[in-house]
Write an enzyme that holds these catalytic residues in place. Structure first.
Site, PDB file in Angstrom:
ATOM      1  N   LYS A  55      70.535 -21.646  31.682  1.00 14.43           N
ATOM      2  CA  LYS A  55      71.797 -21.226  31.063  1.00 14.43           C
ATOM      3  C   LYS A  55      72.543 -20.284  32.014  1.00 14.43           C
ATOM      4  CE  LYS A  55      70.205 -21.909  26.375  1.00 14.43           C
ATOM      5  NZ  LYS A  55      69.398 -21.400  25.272  1.00 14.43           N
ATOM      6  N   GLN A  99      67.791 -15.989  22.433  1.00 12.16           N
ATOM      7  CA  GLN A  99      66.936 -17.170  22.580  1.00 12.16           C
ATOM      8  C   GLN A  99      65.870 -17.200  21.482  1.00 12.16           C
ATOM      9  OE1 GLN A  99      67.332 -19.654  25.045  1.00 12.16           O
ATOM     10  NE2 GLN A  99      65.800 -20.705  23.804  1.00 12.16           N
ATOM     11  N   ASP A 122      76.032 -19.808  19.508  1.00 17.04           N
ATOM     12  CA  ASP A 122      75.048 -20.778  19.004  1.00 17.04           C
ATOM     13  C   ASP A 122      75.509 -21.367  17.668  1.00 17.04           C
ATOM     14  OD1 ASP A 122      72.849 -21.534  20.466  1.00 17.04           O
ATOM     15  OD2 ASP A 122      71.619 -19.819  19.888  1.00 17.04           O
TER      16      ASP A 122
END
Ligand code: NDP
Length: 296
Positions: A55, A99, A122
């Site tokens: 990422k 995460q 997200d």
């Protein structure tokens, strides 16, 4: 020559990243705006470390700012919440991703709830899931949005199509329902308690598998000509002693003989997920600065 039935997620993701790089260059030149993505990793889960590294690399490659924050596996929930609060306030950070999974003892919901919904790239915050469900502008979970983009690219207008999604998780199955409904599909969502799953799958013009069971969906569950999106990522033993390989939730060799189009594993949905995360960061940055959203 590559098989035209294969939907090449890697190539699609590259194309998306190239468009994003151009948009980011324009934002810098015209508005002095550099979109920034902060990724928080708690603990040392090896798969999560690889995701976070990728990422960061791809964020920087698109010309955006990447901020990486690592906390030890025994970090307290209070320490993580205080880092999230600091990132919420930081004007250089337009997107925040914590995460998952988080180590045992940290309440995932509490952490997601603490992220400013405007920075929740997200798309897991209840404000964004609620907005998506009601058709309001939202930040949309990356994996299902990537699936929708690939479907629309391959099939054009999805109106009236029968879509079947297998799996009802909050991160894939449920947001996929909202996205396919908004694209005017007739949507069925199946799960572990569904009766006669093969018959349900055979109805589908569009079949999305997000189960987490290696090669569960067989070729004879697929309607001839259907478009199959395989979200599953399962590591199984390979023929070579001591090695492993990745397979999806769909028995690919059987399915490719029946389907009109199919995403492979690896190289299908997976590469799209990070590209869409970058897209969400650019969209979040534009919204936070009152700029028109890029049409991607
Ligand atoms: P979850 O484990 O959260 O959900 C799995 C879903 O599958 C559940 O709804 C479950 O039903 C259903 N299910 C399980 N067994 C069966 C069965 N025998 N028949 C029908 N339905 C069943 O998984 P995720 O949604 O998080 O992930 C699914 C897969 O996608 C995984 O392989 C994961 O690694 C992969 N993934 C890939 C991503 C990517 O970037 N490509 C991103 C996210 C996930 P029930 O609700 O009844 O238990």
């Amino acid at each position: 020559m590559t098989d035209p039935r294969i939907i090449d997620g890697k190539a699609f993701a590259e194309k998306l990243r190239a468009s994003l790089t151009q948009i980011v260059t324009g934002l810098k030149q015209d508005h002095g705006l550099v979109p920034g993505l902060a990724v928080v990793l708690v603990g040392e889960d090896p798969a999560s470390q690889i995701y976070v590294r990728n990422k960061a690399k791809q964020t920087a490659a698109c010309g955006m700012r990447s901020f990486e924050h690592r906390l030890p596996a025994d970090a307290s929930q209070t320490a993580l919440l205080s880092l999230v609060a600091q990132l919420n306030e930081d004007p250089a950070v337009h997107g925040i991703l914590v995460q998952l999974p988080l180590p045992a003892g940290i309440d995932e919901h509490a952490v997601i709830d603490a992220i400013n919904p405007a920075k929740d790239v997200d798309g897991f915050h209840v404000v964004n899931t609620g907005r998506l469900a009601t058709g309001a502008p939202a930040l949309t979970p990356c994996t299902p949005l990537g699936c929708l983009m690939m479907l629309q690219d391959r099939l054009g207008d999805l109106s009236g199509m029968e879509a079947v999604i297998v799996g009802r998780s909050n991160i894939v199955g449920k947001p996929m329902v909202a996205l396919l409904l908004s694209a005017n599909c007739t949507v069925t969502i199946a799960h572990s308690r569904s009766r006669d799953l093969p018959a349900i799958c055979r109805r589908a013009d569009i079949l999305v598998a997000a189960v987490g069971r290696p090669e569960m969906i067989r070729g004879d569950w697929i309607r001839p000509g259907a478009t199959v999106i395989d979200v599953g990522i399962n590591r199984v033993p390979s023929e070579t002693e001591g090695k492993t390989r990745l397979v999806g939730d769909v028995a690919f060799a059987e399915a490719v003989a029946v389907a009109g189009a199919i995403t492979p594993v690896p190289g299908g949905v997976g590469p799209m997920t990070i590209a869409v995360l970058l897209r969400n960061t650019v969209v979040a940055a534009c919204r936070q600065h009152g700029l028109p959203e890029p049409a991607i």
